[in-house]
Design an enzyme around this catalytic site. Sequence first.
Site, PDB file in Angstrom:
ATOM      1  N   ALA A  37       1.006 -10.992   4.691  1.00 29.03           N
ATOM      2  CA  ALA A  37       1.903 -11.106   5.850  1.00 29.03           C
ATOM      3  C   ALA A  37       1.984 -12.538   6.380  1.00 29.03           C
ATOM      4  CB  ALA A  37       1.432 -10.155   6.952  1.00 29.03           C
TER       5      ALA A  37
ATOM      6  N   GLN B  69      -1.363  16.563  11.903  1.00 23.97           N
ATOM      7  CA  GLN B  69      -0.862  15.176  11.929  1.00 23.97           C
ATOM      8  C   GLN B  69      -2.042  14.193  11.896  1.00 23.97           C
ATOM      9  OE1 GLN B  69       0.769  14.675  15.843  1.00 23.97           O
ATOM     10  NE2 GLN B  69       0.586  12.465  15.837  1.00 23.97           N
TER      11      GLN B  69
ATOM     12  N   ARG C 264       2.923  -7.009   5.481  1.00 24.51           N
ATOM     13  CA  ARG C 264       2.864  -7.001   4.023  1.00 24.51           C
ATOM     14  C   ARG C 264       3.353  -5.665   3.483  1.00 24.51           C
ATOM     15  NH1 ARG C 264      -2.635  -6.112   0.933  1.00 24.51           N
ATOM     16  NH2 ARG C 264      -2.059  -4.014   1.642  1.00 24.51           N
ATOM     17  N   GLY C 265       2.907  -4.568   4.105  1.00 31.53           N
ATOM     18  CA  GLY C 265       3.178  -3.225   3.569  1.00 31.53           C
ATOM     19  C   GLY C 265       2.010  -2.762   2.726  1.00 31.53           C
TER      20      GLY C 265
ATOM     21  N   TYR D  53      -5.963  -4.853  13.267  1.00 33.77           N
ATOM     22  CA  TYR D  53      -6.722  -3.625  12.985  1.00 33.77           C
ATOM     23  C   TYR D  53      -8.068  -3.646  13.704  1.00 33.77           C
ATOM     24  CZ  TYR D  53      -3.089  -3.512   9.515  1.00 33.77           C
ATOM     25  OH  TYR D  53      -1.838  -3.506   8.921  1.00 33.77           O
TER      26      TYR D  53
ATOM     27  N   GLU E 110       7.588   3.300  19.521  1.00 35.47           N
ATOM     28  CA  GLU E 110       7.956   3.138  18.108  1.00 35.47           C
ATOM     29  C   GLU E 110       8.733   4.364  17.627  1.00 35.47           C
ATOM     30  OE1 GLU E 110       5.126   1.728  14.861  1.00 35.47           O
ATOM     31  OE2 GLU E 110       5.367   3.842  14.318  1.00 35.47           O
TER      32      GLU E 110
ATOM     33  N   HIS F   9      -8.916  -3.751   8.540  1.00 35.73           N
ATOM     34  CA  HIS F   9      -7.949  -3.188   7.592  1.00 35.73           C
ATOM     35  C   HIS F   9      -8.742  -2.519   6.464  1.00 35.73           C
ATOM     36  CE1 HIS F   9      -5.046  -3.298   4.201  1.00 35.73           C
ATOM     37  NE2 HIS F   9      -4.178  -3.005   5.162  1.00 35.73           N
TER      38      HIS F   9
ATOM     39  N   ALA G 211       8.273   2.888   3.746  1.00 34.55           N
ATOM     40  CA  ALA G 211       7.092   2.386   3.027  1.00 34.55           C
ATOM     41  C   ALA G 211       7.456   1.666   1.720  1.00 34.55           C
ATOM     42  CB  ALA G 211       6.123   3.510   2.762  1.00 34.55           C
TER      43      ALA G 211
ATOM     44  N   LYS H   9      -2.500 -15.372  10.476  1.00 33.48           N
ATOM     45  CA  LYS H   9      -1.170 -14.944  10.949  1.00 33.48           C
ATOM     46  C   LYS H   9      -0.813 -15.700  12.233  1.00 33.48           C
ATOM     47  CE  LYS H   9      -2.032 -10.173   9.762  1.00 33.48           C
ATOM     48  NZ  LYS H   9      -1.531  -8.797   9.629  1.00 33.48           N
TER      49      LYS H   9
END
Length: 287
Positions: free
Chosen positions: A124, A211, A106-107, A144, A17, A148, A51, A164
């Site tokens: 989503a 991080q 979805r975000g 997740y 990614e 989530h 985002a 989904k």
Amino acid sequence: MLISEYYSQNIPRMSCEVFPPKAFDKLEDAKTVVDDLAEIKPAYISVTYGAAGKTPQFTRELSQHVQSRGIPALSHLTCINSSISHVDQVLDDLEAAGVKNVLALRGDIPEGCTFPEEDHFQYANELIAAIKKRGGFCVGAACYPEGHPEAPNRDTDLDNLRRKQDAGADFFTTQMFFDNNILYQFLYRAMCKGITLPISAGIMPVVRAKQIKRTISMCGTSLPPRFASIIDRFGNDDASMEKAGIAYATEQIIDLIANGVNHIHLYTMNRPEVARAIYRNLEGIIK
Ligand code: FAD
């Protein structure tokens, strides 16, 4: 190439990614990251979506750059901050750019914000159904292993994951996790819910202690004691932390593959040298 074709060949593979910049003047730097990653020939490279959903053109441009290097791109797309017509426009642009794979999300909902029900996807699964109805894209979605953060419990979250799949998703990619047992339990519970799609395991090599603290607080991932000790011991020494983080991620991946999880997605944090080190460690294990 449609990413679903990779998933139909059940052999160990790794994808990566990258994230696009927030400003145009950094786009070339992000393309250099892609060039470096392309050298290790990942199965595909996914490109995240800003985002707030304000810079779809950077995601598209970076995805096109991935494809120009002969590697399939997976463009992320979030819907909560956009009208349905805007989402449609983003899909038109991706189609015109030759991008065939989308990770439909979805975000995150910004704190205190609500969105109108009219002309907006709320979840989503609605976005996935709309993309599938339109046709032409292979569609991935997020899952997740630890639930989530907004879900009342893991069981309800799995019911929503099933939505989904039922909406037509082709595969799932997990949120990061640092304890493989959490993934194995999740895969079992998903199977019991009738979830049959391929699931790619999201692995984040942690090479900076700062991080991880920020990331964990955002996505609710837990830190197993073994990994917490590594951070306690090496967190203040960047060079040692980097070595330990790469070794931990490598071990996690070997254990996953040994237990039949063949699809690994590496959250590279735009650090191609870290991805390269992990690939080197896995030479011969990963195609
Ligand atoms: P959803 O599947 O819609 O789920 C959101 C919540 O609503 C969950 O709690 C779920 O249980 C519940 N829910 C789902 N469907 C329903 C329904 N029909 N009715 C009632 N409840 C429901 N964010 C970005 O901004 N850009 C990115 O590029 C990005 N990439 C990501 C990649 C991966 C692999 C992952 C795991 C996450 C990524 N995210 C990204 C973060 C993601 O946007 C957030 O986690 C977001 O809060 C949820 O997105 P989702 O698509 O999983 O939402």
